[in-house]
Design a protein around this motif. Structure first.
Motif, PDB file in Angstrom:
ATOM      1  N   ILE A 364       0.757  -1.350   0.172  1.00 17.53           N
ATOM      2  CA  ILE A 364       0.094  -0.069  -0.095  1.00 17.53           C
ATOM      3  C   ILE A 364       0.930   1.253   0.061  1.00 17.53           C
ATOM      4  N   ASN A 365       2.033   1.141  -0.629  1.00 15.92           N
ATOM      5  CA  ASN A 365       3.216   2.145  -0.519  1.00 15.92           C
ATOM      6  C   ASN A 365       3.494   2.884   0.628  1.00 15.92           C
ATOM      7  N   LEU A 366       3.413   2.042   1.817  1.00 16.16           N
ATOM      8  CA  LEU A 366       3.870   2.512   2.937  1.00 16.16           C
ATOM      9  C   LEU A 366       5.173   1.893   3.258  1.00 16.16           C
ATOM     10  N   THR A 367       6.280   2.738   2.711  1.00 20.24           N
ATOM     11  CA  THR A 367       7.652   2.363   2.736  1.00 20.24           C
ATOM     12  C   THR A 367       8.331   3.156   4.023  1.00 20.24           C
ATOM     13  N   PHE A 368       9.648   2.687   4.125  1.00 20.85           N
ATOM     14  CA  PHE A 368      10.269   3.380   5.093  1.00 20.85           C
ATOM     15  C   PHE A 368      10.336   5.053   4.848  1.00 20.85           C
ATOM     16  N   ALA A 369      10.637   5.338   3.807  1.00 23.44           N
ATOM     17  CA  ALA A 369      10.961   6.794   3.243  1.00 23.44           C
ATOM     18  C   ALA A 369       9.437   7.339   3.602  1.00 23.44           C
ATOM     19  N   ALA A 371       6.736   6.565   5.369  1.00 26.01           N
ATOM     20  CA  ALA A 371       6.377   6.592   6.782  1.00 26.01           C
ATOM     21  C   ALA A 371       7.105   7.614   7.417  1.00 26.01           C
ATOM     22  N   LEU A 372       8.509   7.884   7.321  1.00 27.22           N
ATOM     23  CA  LEU A 372       9.294   8.670   7.960  1.00 27.22           C
ATOM     24  C   LEU A 372       8.898  10.051   7.661  1.00 27.22           C
ATOM     25  N   ARG A 373       8.406  10.523   6.345  1.00 30.90           N
ATOM     26  CA  ARG A 373       8.021  11.566   6.008  1.00 30.90           C
ATOM     27  C   ARG A 373       6.960  12.245   6.939  1.00 30.90           C
ATOM     28  N   SER A 374       6.001  11.409   7.358  1.00 32.99           N
ATOM     29  CA  SER A 374       4.824  11.602   8.162  1.00 32.99           C
ATOM     30  C   SER A 374       5.368  11.820   9.512  1.00 32.99           C
ATOM     31  N   LEU A 375       6.192  10.718   9.903  1.00 29.39           N
ATOM     32  CA  LEU A 375       6.708  10.759  11.442  1.00 29.39           C
ATOM     33  C   LEU A 375       7.073  11.869  11.948  1.00 29.39           C
ATOM     34  N   ILE A 388      18.270   1.019   6.623  1.00 28.22           N
ATOM     35  CA  ILE A 388      18.391   2.047   5.564  1.00 28.22           C
ATOM     36  C   ILE A 388      18.976   1.288   4.551  1.00 28.22           C
ATOM     37  N   ARG A 389      17.903   1.088   3.464  1.00 26.01           N
ATOM     38  CA  ARG A 389      18.191   0.256   2.405  1.00 26.01           C
ATOM     39  C   ARG A 389      18.373   1.165   1.024  1.00 26.01           C
ATOM     40  N   ASP A 390      17.800   2.616   0.941  1.00 30.86           N
ATOM     41  CA  ASP A 390      18.010   3.157  -0.247  1.00 30.86           C
ATOM     42  C   ASP A 390      18.024   4.730   0.059  1.00 30.86           C
ATOM     43  N   HIS A 391      18.578   5.535  -1.067  1.00 27.33           N
ATOM     44  CA  HIS A 391      19.084   6.635  -0.957  1.00 27.33           C
ATOM     45  C   HIS A 391      17.927   7.677  -0.451  1.00 27.33           C
ATOM     46  N   GLU A 392      16.608   7.494  -0.614  1.00 27.01           N
ATOM     47  CA  GLU A 392      15.396   8.248  -0.028  1.00 27.01           C
ATOM     48  C   GLU A 392      15.342   8.261   1.563  1.00 27.01           C
ATOM     49  N   THR A 393      15.612   6.873   2.050  1.00 27.79           N
ATOM     50  CA  THR A 393      15.482   6.337   3.399  1.00 27.79           C
ATOM     51  C   THR A 393      16.547   7.033   4.035  1.00 27.79           C
ATOM     52  N   ALA A 394      17.752   6.848   3.416  1.00 24.78           N
ATOM     53  CA  ALA A 394      19.044   7.405   4.177  1.00 24.78           C
ATOM     54  C   ALA A 394      19.030   9.053   4.084  1.00 24.78           C
ATOM     55  N   ASP A 395      18.365   9.884   3.154  1.00 17.32           N
ATOM     56  CA  ASP A 395      18.421  11.122   3.342  1.00 17.32           C
ATOM     57  C   ASP A 395      17.450  11.587   4.284  1.00 17.32           C
ATOM     58  N   ILE A 396      16.432  10.991   4.280  1.00 20.10           N
ATOM     59  CA  ILE A 396      15.285  11.308   5.566  1.00 20.10           C
ATOM     60  C   ILE A 396      15.964  11.055   6.966  1.00 20.10           C
ATOM     61  N   ALA A 397      16.668  10.114   7.061  1.00 17.89           N
ATOM     62  CA  ALA A 397      17.305   9.792   8.296  1.00 17.89           C
ATOM     63  C   ALA A 397      18.290  10.590   8.588  1.00 17.89           C
ATOM     64  N   ILE A 398      19.090  11.204   7.704  1.00 20.74           N
ATOM     65  CA  ILE A 398      20.315  12.215   8.035  1.00 20.74           C
ATOM     66  C   ILE A 398      19.707  13.491   8.279  1.00 20.74           C
ATOM     67  N   GLU A 399      18.343  13.729   7.675  1.00 23.15           N
ATOM     68  CA  GLU A 399      17.865  14.926   7.909  1.00 23.15           C
ATOM     69  C   GLU A 399      17.319  15.162   8.995  1.00 23.15           C
ATOM     70  N   SER A 400      16.748  14.090   9.591  1.00 21.67           N
ATOM     71  CA  SER A 400      15.928  14.056  10.929  1.00 21.67           C
ATOM     72  C   SER A 400      16.926  14.266  12.048  1.00 21.67           C
ATOM     73  N   ALA A 401      18.160  13.523  11.824  1.00 21.36           N
ATOM     74  CA  ALA A 401      19.147  13.711  12.705  1.00 21.36           C
ATOM     75  C   ALA A 401      19.910  15.052  12.852  1.00 21.36           C
ATOM     76  N   LEU A 402      19.884  15.694  11.748  1.00 23.00           N
ATOM     77  CA  LEU A 402      20.400  17.065  11.714  1.00 23.00           C
ATOM     78  C   LEU A 402      19.147  18.017  12.609  1.00 23.00           C
ATOM     79  N   THR A 403      17.918  17.669  12.349  1.00 22.72           N
ATOM     80  CA  THR A 403      17.029  18.605  12.893  1.00 22.72           C
ATOM     81  C   THR A 403      16.596  18.375  14.259  1.00 22.72           C
ATOM     82  N   GLY A 404      17.206  17.955  15.187  1.00 17.54           N
ATOM     83  CA  GLY A 404      16.933  17.669  16.540  1.00 17.54           C
ATOM     84  C   GLY A 404      16.518  16.427  16.953  1.00 17.54           C
ATOM     85  N   HIS A 405      16.626  15.306  16.142  1.00 14.66           N
ATOM     86  CA  HIS A 405      15.980  13.852  16.684  1.00 14.66           C
ATOM     87  C   HIS A 405      17.328  13.025  16.837  1.00 14.66           C
TER      88      HIS A 405
END
Length: 560
Positions: A364-369, A371-375, A388-405
């Motif tokens: 149903i297109n609920l992928t890591f990437a 899900a993370l956008r909404s979370l 972390i399997r792909d660029h999109e997931t890695a990118d959101i993970a890095i961005e989350s780490a840099l923005t206070g998570h």
């Protein structure tokens, strides 16, 4: 017997007059088995009751580890008799017979046994009801199943596979149900993490993985293959008609006092469907950071890092190396009412109270990437990303780490510094990696020597050379330990597993080297100044401490 059993139990358990009367009525009036009568009046502490009965009758209570390894059979005594009276033969020789029972109050079967063994003295022991029943199923269940099954040996497998209604009926027959339950129960008793049902040309093999190594169980008859596979698929709510495509499912069962969550995976092979059950018994997992096997120095550093307000910590290693257990142990320590923790996993292996866990659903297109956008808008303090399997997931993970998570995730790399290379391969800029990453933990699981049977020996020349290659200060005279094998460990010589770790922390000089694009080997050299050691170093320390063996460490670190 100095006085009746009700009076004795009333005194020892301090029963009220009303409860004592109820017990007397159940035992003498309704002729109920003792344990059932006690349960009915609200007394379910079997350990306490067995302890009292042991003292009263002068009988020893045996643990399941003291039960026989193989079934003991007597002509003329049926398995139904053993099941009905919760008895199991322990041993038999020319001088005596030993029987484990649960209810010494049940005199009728004991009189039968005394008459049957009139020429031999019978020695009795006490055992837990569920443990005796489990042992009966393990020893005699498959024999009963094979004898009871009505399918003729010469019928072809295709006949059953094409007749879905007959196949469904066979899968629900008592012998097949019993055999599947016996196999799962036996695997749980053996501390297995997985059960593999593997069809071959002429056999239907069953293997289970214990402490990371596969061992073969007794194979069911080949003609039972379709019924067993269909039974497993029905339990997991799968489509038994679909045999061309892989399927995934889930089973929740209760065996005795154990709640077991089972992940089921099927895959088509040329000789039929292969089925793998992943046994997720909550009781068998230790979510305590202090008990994973980290040394004191690693534990202190990790304990400090996970209290940081933001940044990313990665755990790396192959499948089955304990990454999820490590992350859950970290989350359990951080799980406080003052922090909101959200996880995105595939799949959610264990449920943890107080943590918001999300299962990805690609269909149903609920992928890591996605899900993370909404979370991120759910205002979390801590995020766990299953992998972390792909660029999109890695990118959101890095961005989350840099923005206070504070972000935790896993990667599949051979060592900790290799995580930097992997993130670059996924398209993440080096300066973003350097700014967001706090540390990388690489790990493997080594089997722990059985404390009941391991043997000391003087380290030989080859042993010392192997250890000195990785640890400088190794004495020339050293006592190591080897595996032997006993009933307690299932004759493998090992019981349980522990982690070996390498911890790669991102210091200022390493951060500069990452930004400069340096390779993993150069980063590892820099890290050694800060106490970094490869996995095998920690493994060799466990060898010296008598926890495991050199060959086991070499096996999991792939250094031969």
């Amino acid at each position: 017997m100095t006085h009746d059993i009700v009076q004795m139990l009333t005194e020892r358990l301090q029963l009220s007059a009303e409860t004592s009367t109820l017990l007397r009525d159940r035992l003498y009036g309704s002729n109920m088995p003792l344990m059932e009568a006690l349960e009915e009046i609200g007394l379910s502490d079997e350990d306490a009751v067995l302890s009292i009965l042991s003292q009263f009758y002068g009988l020893k209570v045996l643990k399941s580890s003291e039960y026989p390894e193989r079934p003991v059979l007597f002509d003329g005594i049926s398995i139904d008799f053993l099941r009905r009276h919760v008895l199991i033969p322990l041993s038999s020789d020319e001088l005596s017979v030993a029987i484990i029972m649960n209810d010494p109050w049940d005199l009728a079967p004991l009189e039968v046994l005394e008459k049957y063994f009139s020429d031999l003295p019978v020695r009795y022991y006490l055992g837990h009801r569920d443990e005796i029943r489990t042992a009966i199923d393990r020893f005699y269940g498959s024999n009963t199943t094979e004898g009871s099954h009505s399918s003729p040996e010469n019928q072809s497998l295709e006949f059953y596979e094409d007749d879905l209604e007959r196949l469904r009926g066979m899968a629900q027959e008592a012998p097949v149900v019993r055999l599947v339950n016996v196999l799962i129960t036996r695997a749980l008793d053996m501390r297995a993490s997985d059960i593999h049902f593997e069809p071959t040309e002429k056999a239907f093999k069953v293997r289970c993985r214990i402490d990371g190594v596969l061992y073969e169980l007794d194979s069911p008859p080949k003609n039972m293959q379709p019924a067993i596979i269909s039974r497993l698929k029905l339990m997991a709510n799968m489509d038994i008609a679909e045999r061309r495509l892989p399927q995934d499912g889930r089973i929740k069962l209760r065996f005795g006092h154990r709640d077991v969550d089972i992940r089921v995976s099927t895959a088509p092979t040329i000789y039929g469907e292969s089925v793998v059950l992943r046994l997720l018994s909550q009781e068998s997992i230790e979510y305590d950071l202090n008990k994973l096997g980290m040394d004191r120095q690693h534990l202190e550093v990790v304990s400090d890092l996970i209290e940081r307000p933001f940044g990313m910590i990665l755990v790396t290693g192959p499948t089955g190396s304990g990454k999820t257990t490590t992350l859950y142990a970290i989350l359990r320590r951080l799980n406080k009412t003052t922090k909101k923790i959200i996880t995105v996993e595939d799949p959610v292996e264990y449920q943890i109270d107080g943590i918001n866990q999300i299962q990805v659903k690609p269909q149903i297109n609920l992928t890591f990437a996605n899900a993370l956008r909404s979370l991120v808008r759910q205002d979390p303090d801590i995020l766990l990303i299953g992998e972390i399997r792909d660029h999109e997931t890695a990118d959101i993970a890095i961005e989350s780490a840099l923005t206070g998570h504070l972000v935790f995730s896993t990667l599949h790399t051979n060592d900790a510094p290799g995580a930097i290379t992997r993130l670059r391969d996924l398209g993440i800029e080096s300066f973003l990696i350097a700014d967001s990453l706090l540390a990388v933990i690489a790990q493997r699981l080594v089997r722990v020597l059985c404390s009941s049977c391991k043997q000391p020996y003087k380290a030989g020349k080859e042993d010392l050379q192997a250890l000195k290659q990785w640890i400088e200060e190794v004495p020339d005279s050293l006592t190591l330990w080897r595996q032997v094998g006993c009933r307690e460990c299932g004759f493998t010589g090992f019981k349980g597993r522990e982690g070996i770790f390498e911890l790669f922390t991102i210091k200022d000089d390493i951060r500069s080297a990452i930004v400069a694009g340096q390779e993993a080997t150069h980063l590892a050299k820099l890290a050694r100044k800060h106490g970094y050691h490869p996995l095998i170093f920690h493994g060799c320390q466990k060898v010296i401490d008598g926890i495991t063996t050199i060959s086991e460490v070499l096996r999991v670190t792939s250094l031969f």
